[in-house]
Design a protein around this motif. Structure first.
Motif, PDB file in Angstrom:
ATOM      1  N   LEU A   1      -8.771   2.479  -3.406  1.00 23.00           N
ATOM      2  CA  LEU A   1      -8.142   2.108  -4.672  1.00 23.00           C
ATOM      3  C   LEU A   1      -7.718   0.643  -4.629  1.00 23.00           C
ATOM      4  N   ASP A   2      -7.822  -0.008  -5.750  1.00 23.17           N
ATOM      5  CA  ASP A   2      -7.428  -1.407  -5.846  1.00 23.17           C
ATOM      6  C   ASP A   2      -5.968  -1.445  -6.301  1.00 23.17           C
ATOM      7  N   VAL A   3      -5.055  -1.259  -5.347  1.00 26.22           N
ATOM      8  CA  VAL A   3      -3.643  -1.156  -5.662  1.00 26.22           C
ATOM      9  C   VAL A   3      -2.903  -2.309  -5.009  1.00 26.22           C
ATOM     10  N   ILE A   4      -1.865  -2.778  -5.680  1.00 24.29           N
ATOM     11  CA  ILE A   4      -1.022  -3.815  -5.105  1.00 24.29           C
ATOM     12  C   ILE A   4       0.404  -3.293  -5.041  1.00 24.29           C
ATOM     13  N   SER A   5       1.221  -3.940  -4.240  1.00 25.41           N
ATOM     14  CA  SER A   5       2.612  -3.529  -4.124  1.00 25.41           C
ATOM     15  C   SER A   5       3.394  -4.008  -5.348  1.00 25.41           C
ATOM     16  N   ARG A   6       4.552  -3.432  -5.527  1.00 23.34           N
ATOM     17  CA  ARG A   6       5.412  -3.819  -6.655  1.00 23.34           C
ATOM     18  C   ARG A   6       5.818  -5.285  -6.526  1.00 23.34           C
TER      19      ARG A   6
ATOM     20  N   ASP B   1      -6.530  21.361  12.227  1.00 27.38           N
ATOM     21  CA  ASP B   1      -7.731  20.535  12.110  1.00 27.38           C
ATOM     22  C   ASP B   1      -7.936  20.084  10.671  1.00 27.38           C
ATOM     23  N   ILE B   2      -7.735  21.021   9.770  1.00 24.10           N
ATOM     24  CA  ILE B   2      -7.911  20.708   8.346  1.00 24.10           C
ATOM     25  C   ILE B   2      -6.884  19.669   7.905  1.00 24.10           C
ATOM     26  N   GLU B   3      -5.658  19.814   8.387  1.00 22.00           N
ATOM     27  CA  GLU B   3      -4.605  18.850   8.038  1.00 22.00           C
ATOM     28  C   GLU B   3      -4.990  17.443   8.470  1.00 22.00           C
ATOM     29  N   GLY B   4      -5.520  17.331   9.687  1.00 18.81           N
ATOM     30  CA  GLY B   4      -5.958  16.022  10.184  1.00 18.81           C
ATOM     31  C   GLY B   4      -7.087  15.444   9.347  1.00 18.81           C
ATOM     32  N   LYS B   5      -8.024  16.307   8.978  1.00 21.81           N
ATOM     33  CA  LYS B   5      -9.145  15.840   8.151  1.00 21.81           C
ATOM     34  C   LYS B   5      -8.670  15.440   6.753  1.00 21.81           C
ATOM     35  N   ILE B   6      -7.757  16.226   6.198  1.00 24.17           N
ATOM     36  CA  ILE B   6      -7.218  15.898   4.869  1.00 24.17           C
ATOM     37  C   ILE B   6      -6.492  14.557   4.917  1.00 24.17           C
ATOM     38  N   LYS B   7      -5.720  14.343   5.975  1.00 24.89           N
ATOM     39  CA  LYS B   7      -5.004  13.077   6.140  1.00 24.89           C
ATOM     40  C   LYS B   7      -5.984  11.911   6.187  1.00 24.89           C
ATOM     41  N   LEU B   8      -7.055  12.082   6.953  1.00 28.62           N
ATOM     42  CA  LEU B   8      -8.065  11.032   7.071  1.00 28.62           C
ATOM     43  C   LEU B   8      -8.737  10.755   5.723  1.00 28.62           C
ATOM     44  N   ILE B   9      -9.085  11.819   5.011  1.00 28.31           N
ATOM     45  CA  ILE B   9      -9.733  11.663   3.698  1.00 28.31           C
ATOM     46  C   ILE B   9      -8.795  10.979   2.715  1.00 28.31           C
ATOM     47  N   LEU B  10      -7.530  11.398   2.706  1.00 26.06           N
ATOM     48  CA  LEU B  10      -6.554  10.769   1.806  1.00 26.06           C
ATOM     49  C   LEU B  10      -6.410   9.279   2.102  1.00 26.06           C
ATOM     50  N   GLN B  11      -6.328   8.924   3.380  1.00 27.87           N
ATOM     51  CA  GLN B  11      -6.206   7.516   3.750  1.00 27.87           C
ATOM     52  C   GLN B  11      -7.426   6.719   3.294  1.00 27.87           C
ATOM     53  N   GLN B  12      -8.612   7.284   3.486  1.00 26.84           N
ATOM     54  CA  GLN B  12      -9.835   6.596   3.089  1.00 26.84           C
ATOM     55  C   GLN B  12      -9.889   6.404   1.576  1.00 26.84           C
ATOM     56  N   LYS B  13      -9.595   7.454   0.834  1.00 30.34           N
ATOM     57  CA  LYS B  13      -9.675   7.372  -0.629  1.00 30.34           C
ATOM     58  C   LYS B  13      -8.607   6.448  -1.196  1.00 30.34           C
TER      59      LYS B  13
ATOM     60  N   MET C   1       0.834  -1.185   0.000  1.00 29.27           N
ATOM     61  CA  MET C   1       0.000   0.000   0.000  1.00 29.27           C
ATOM     62  C   MET C   1       0.874   1.242   0.000  1.00 29.27           C
ATOM     63  N   ILE C   2       0.230   2.379   0.100  1.00 26.52           N
ATOM     64  CA  ILE C   2       0.901   3.668   0.136  1.00 26.52           C
ATOM     65  C   ILE C   2       1.531   3.870   1.511  1.00 26.52           C
ATOM     66  N   ASP C   3       2.721   4.420   1.527  1.00 27.73           N
ATOM     67  CA  ASP C   3       3.440   4.686   2.765  1.00 27.73           C
ATOM     68  C   ASP C   3       2.706   5.755   3.577  1.00 27.73           C
ATOM     69  N   PRO C   4       2.376   5.472   4.839  1.00 23.94           N
ATOM     70  CA  PRO C   4       1.669   6.463   5.673  1.00 23.94           C
ATOM     71  C   PRO C   4       2.440   7.775   5.795  1.00 23.94           C
ATOM     72  N   LYS C   5       3.764   7.720   5.760  1.00 21.80           N
ATOM     73  CA  LYS C   5       4.567   8.940   5.839  1.00 21.80           C
ATOM     74  C   LYS C   5       4.296   9.834   4.638  1.00 21.80           C
ATOM     75  N   LYS C   6       4.121   9.233   3.457  1.00 25.75           N
ATOM     76  CA  LYS C   6       3.821  10.017   2.261  1.00 25.75           C
ATOM     77  C   LYS C   6       2.460  10.711   2.393  1.00 25.75           C
ATOM     78  N   ILE C   7       1.504  10.005   2.963  1.00 20.55           N
ATOM     79  CA  ILE C   7       0.179  10.594   3.163  1.00 20.55           C
ATOM     80  C   ILE C   7       0.287  11.780   4.115  1.00 20.55           C
ATOM     81  N   GLU C   8       1.055  11.591   5.183  1.00 23.00           N
ATOM     82  CA  GLU C   8       1.239  12.675   6.155  1.00 23.00           C
ATOM     83  C   GLU C   8       1.934  13.871   5.504  1.00 23.00           C
ATOM     84  N   ASP C   9       2.940  13.607   4.685  1.00 26.46           N
ATOM     85  CA  ASP C   9       3.641  14.690   3.987  1.00 26.46           C
ATOM     86  C   ASP C   9       2.704  15.449   3.054  1.00 26.46           C
TER      87      ASP C   9
END
Length: 95
Positions: free
Chosen positions: A44-49, A28-40, A1-9
């Motif tokens: 996605l139907d993604v697999i690792s390399r 507050d907005i940053e936290g909400k954006i992080k949550l939305i990004l993680q959910q979206k 999956m996507i690296d959580p650090k990248k989502i946070e960045d």
């Protein structure tokens, strides 16, 4: 999956675009954006390399087996349609 650090960045970068007057709300907005990004991204139907490479190897082996089987089937069909010399009787023996 996507690296959580990248989502946070990404969330921090988006939060940094907010004007300084709204900095308190930005957290507050940053936290909400992080949550939305993680959910979206989770939707996605993604697999690792690594998973992709394993599946590619499985597919290559399967393709080799299919090609071999096709060759064998063609050889068997060719044998079946070729008249056998054992079935033919010499014409001199019949007289």
């Amino acid at each position: 999956m996507i690296d959580p650090k990248k989502i946070e960045d990404m969330a921090k970068q988006i939060g940094a675009l907010i004007p300084s007057q709204l900095r308190q709300a930005a957290d507050d907005i940053e936290g909400k954006i992080k949550l939305i990004l993680q959910q979206k991204l989770a939707q996605l139907d993604v697999i690792s390399r690594d998973e992709f490479d394993v599946q590619r190897q499985v597919l290559a082996r399967t393709r080799e087996k299919v090609d071999l089987l096709e060759t064998q089937v063609q050889a068997l069909l060719a044998e079946r349609t070729t008249p056998s010399t054992k079935d033919e009787l010499p014409s001199s023996d019949q007289q």
